[in-house]
Design a protein around this motif. Structure first.
Motif, PDB file in Angstrom:
ATOM      1  N   MET A   1      -8.207 -22.492  -3.669  1.00 54.22           N
ATOM      2  CA  MET A   1      -7.209 -21.454  -3.868  1.00 54.22           C
ATOM      3  C   MET A   1      -6.009 -21.638  -2.946  1.00 54.22           C
ATOM      4  N   THR A   2      -5.992 -22.776  -2.188  1.00 48.75           N
ATOM      5  CA  THR A   2      -4.892 -22.988  -1.264  1.00 48.75           C
ATOM      6  C   THR A   2      -3.582 -23.222  -1.979  1.00 48.75           C
ATOM      7  N   ALA A   3      -3.613 -23.654  -3.277  1.00 52.96           N
ATOM      8  CA  ALA A   3      -2.379 -23.909  -4.012  1.00 52.96           C
ATOM      9  C   ALA A   3      -1.743 -22.621  -4.513  1.00 52.96           C
ATOM     10  N   LEU A   4      -2.440 -21.532  -4.422  1.00 48.85           N
ATOM     11  CA  LEU A   4      -1.925 -20.274  -4.933  1.00 48.85           C
ATOM     12  C   LEU A   4      -1.030 -19.590  -3.905  1.00 48.85           C
ATOM     13  N   PRO A   5      -0.025 -18.851  -4.357  1.00 53.59           N
ATOM     14  CA  PRO A   5       0.747 -18.018  -3.426  1.00 53.59           C
ATOM     15  C   PRO A   5      -0.159 -16.979  -2.765  1.00 53.59           C
ATOM     16  N   THR A   6       0.224 -16.561  -1.600  1.00 56.10           N
ATOM     17  CA  THR A   6      -0.584 -15.585  -0.863  1.00 56.10           C
ATOM     18  C   THR A   6      -0.796 -14.305  -1.671  1.00 56.10           C
ATOM     19  N   ALA A   7       0.256 -13.861  -2.351  1.00 56.54           N
ATOM     20  CA  ALA A   7       0.133 -12.630  -3.148  1.00 56.54           C
ATOM     21  C   ALA A   7      -0.896 -12.799  -4.255  1.00 56.54           C
ATOM     22  N   ALA A   8      -0.931 -13.980  -4.877  1.00 54.82           N
ATOM     23  CA  ALA A   8      -1.889 -14.214  -5.952  1.00 54.82           C
ATOM     24  C   ALA A   8      -3.311 -14.275  -5.408  1.00 54.82           C
ATOM     25  N   ARG A   9      -3.492 -14.917  -4.234  1.00 52.52           N
ATOM     26  CA  ARG A   9      -4.829 -14.962  -3.627  1.00 52.52           C
ATOM     27  C   ARG A   9      -5.323 -13.551  -3.305  1.00 52.52           C
ATOM     28  N   ALA A  10      -4.423 -12.735  -2.769  1.00 57.79           N
ATOM     29  CA  ALA A  10      -4.804 -11.360  -2.444  1.00 57.79           C
ATOM     30  C   ALA A  10      -5.128 -10.567  -3.707  1.00 57.79           C
ATOM     31  N   TYR A  11      -4.353 -10.801  -4.756  1.00 62.77           N
ATOM     32  CA  TYR A  11      -4.572 -10.080  -6.012  1.00 62.77           C
ATOM     33  C   TYR A  11      -5.933 -10.439  -6.601  1.00 62.77           C
ATOM     34  N   ILE A  12      -6.254 -11.739  -6.610  1.00 61.91           N
ATOM     35  CA  ILE A  12      -7.545 -12.173  -7.156  1.00 61.91           C
ATOM     36  C   ILE A  12      -8.690 -11.618  -6.316  1.00 61.91           C
ATOM     37  N   LEU A  13      -8.537 -11.671  -5.004  1.00 64.20           N
ATOM     38  CA  LEU A  13      -9.577 -11.128  -4.128  1.00 64.20           C
ATOM     39  C   LEU A  13      -9.767  -9.633  -4.385  1.00 64.20           C
ATOM     40  N   GLY A  14      -8.686  -8.908  -4.571  1.00 64.30           N
ATOM     41  CA  GLY A  14      -8.800  -7.484  -4.875  1.00 64.30           C
ATOM     42  C   GLY A  14      -9.518  -7.236  -6.182  1.00 64.30           C
TER      43      GLY A  14
END
Length: 480
Positions: A1-14
């Motif tokens: 998931m390192t290729a994802l923007p931080t906002a997208a990583r947070a969104y998926i985690l949420g």
């Protein structure tokens, strides 16, 4: 998931945490209260449905696409408690085919998204009094909670999908479908941050309502004396219809690829008229809509407009690219291009009426055209449409040997020649269409670079599709 923007990583985690919270009550519920056999069967069924797409060979042969097996998830929402139903899509989503990286992040996101949508569908179904067993459903009362469940499923998917697109690409889902400009695609299939800022509005809920009905039929059969196996037969006709639909689209794509290849060959050979074919196809479709043609005929007419000059492939390149006046012999050679074109396409069955348009698009209403000198309604309807579209684009396009005329001037010229060269009905239809939709004239690289081409009177050349106008002699006819 390192290729994802931080906002997208947070969104998926949420989303994952929310999905886990929705399914958590299953762990606190006594085992006897959870129909684990149904959970495992439905989850296994959904996973098996997703497996063919993992194989590249089978994935190309069968129409496995996103949403095809959503009825299984909706059946789970009707048969199971919402917390248990949220577990059903997880194995299938984690096994689903992913065409673009990052694959792991996409699978985790899909599992969380579908779990939340299935949980929401189960909650909506229960809230409106949906029957938990469906052994003797009360029709049509059960249709209302089933429809509410399908709408909740669609709404959650739509909201979550819009959110991940915004988080991953910076695109806000506000624009009407088809309005986003063709910028480079981002991670989640939309323009990246810094490109287009708006994506498409949510898709129609109608397919999900259909999925809801199919899921309800599956649930009723599942709970019936016939057992879970009978529910599979509900999916079979739906799958066959999707397969037929996919075959149709593959065939249509093959047709369009054939046409693109032919048009590209013409554009390469005759650089003076590059893009002309596509514009004639577009103008022909505008006329057809004004004439209220049926959609299938309109598509064939668009093909006719696109391919009307395919016979140029049989004309010597030196004649097509000649800068000076054409000799009578060269003019006769160019006037053979409708017959060459007809010979090239007459074996292509899906073109239908388009073949006659290719052959006769240089005929004139007064009988002075070619190749056969047909008069009036002897000229096929498609050919009369393409003749007007061809002439209009020839007059409004800037080429190396002629300067574009303004659209109003070109329309006035068409109206002046209506009845002699053109069918007045087709001319009126084009005028009405352009009043509604307008027209973007083409600009060549020569013009955009500031190299103003000479007027037709200065070279003695003119497109045969265009009306004579006020071009002084010497005037030679040039294929459009």
């Amino acid at each position: 998931m390192t290729a994802l923007p931080t906002a997208a990583r947070a969104y998926i985690l949420g989303a994952v945490l929310c999905a886990a919270a929705c399914a958590a009550p299953v762990l606190r519920t006594p085992g006897a209260a959870v129909p684990w056999s149904a959970v495992l069967l439905l989850a296994g069924l959904y996973a098996v449905c997703e497996l063919p797409a993992r194989c590249r060979v089978l994935g190309d042969m069968v129409p496995v696409s996103a949403g095809l097996f959503f009825p299984v998830l909706l059946a789970a929402a009707f048969l199971l408690p919402p917390a248990a139903a949220a577990l059903v899509p997880v194995p299938g989503a984690l096994l689903a085919r992913v065409d673009r990286p990052p694959a792991t992040a996409r699978r985790i996101w899909r599992a969380a998204e579908q779990a939340l949508a299935t949980w929401a569908a189960g909650q909506a179904y229960a809230l409106l009094g949906g029957e938990p067993t469906l052994r003797a459903p009360d029709f049509p009362r059960v249709l209302l909670p089933a429809a509410a469940a399908a709408l909740a499923f669609w709404l959650v998917l739509t909201v979550l999908d819009g959110g991940i697109r915004a988080a991953a690409t910076g695109v806000l889902p506000l624009a009407p479908a088809g309005s986003a400009p063709p910028a480079s695609k981002g991670l989640w299939g939309r323009a990246p941050l810094g490109g287009a800022r708006r994506a498409q509005l949510p898709a129609s809920p109608v397919p999900h309502l259909v999925h809801g009905l199919v899921g309800l039929m599956m649930a009723v059969l599942w709970s019936s004396p016939y057992g879970p196996l009978s529910a599979l037969f509900v999916l079979l006709p739906m799958y066959i219809s999707c397969w037929i639909f996919a075959q149709y689209h593959r065939e249509r794509a093959a047709h369009q690829a054939t046409i693109r290849a032919l048009v590209q060959a013409v554009d390469i050979k005759d650089r003076y008229t590059r893009g002309h074919s596509e514009r004639v196809g577009r103008a022909s479709a505008l006329i057809a809509r004004e004439l209220s043609m049926e959609e299938d005929r309109l598509e064939v007419l668009r093909f006719a407009g696109i391919l009307h000059d395919v016979g140029k492939l049989g004309v010597p390149t030196r004649v097509l690219r000649k800068d000076g006046p054409l000799t009578p012999e060269e003019r006769r050679v160019i006037e053979l291009h409708p017959e060459y074109g007809h010979e090239m396409v007459r074996g292509i069955g899906f073109l239908g009426e388009a073949r006659a348009a290719i052959l006769h698009h240089h005929e004139r209403m007064d009988g002075s055209g070619y190749p056969y000198g047909l008069v009036g309604t002897q000229i096929p309807e498609f050919a009369r449409v393409v003749a007007v579209a061809d002439a209009f684009d020839a007059m409004t396009s800037t080429r190396s040997y002629s300067r574009a005329r303004p659209v109003p001037v070109a329309l006035a010229e068409l109206e002046r020649c209506a009845g002699t060269q053109f069918d007045p009905r087709m001319v009126r239809a084009l005028v009405r269409a352009l009043d509604r939709h307008g027209w973007e004239t083409s600009v060549t690289s020569d013009e955009s670079a500031g190299l103003v081409p000479p007027r037709p009177a200065e070279t003695g050349r003119q497109d045969p599709a265009a009306p004579p106008g006020n071009v002084p002699p010497p005037r030679q006819v040039r294929a459009g």
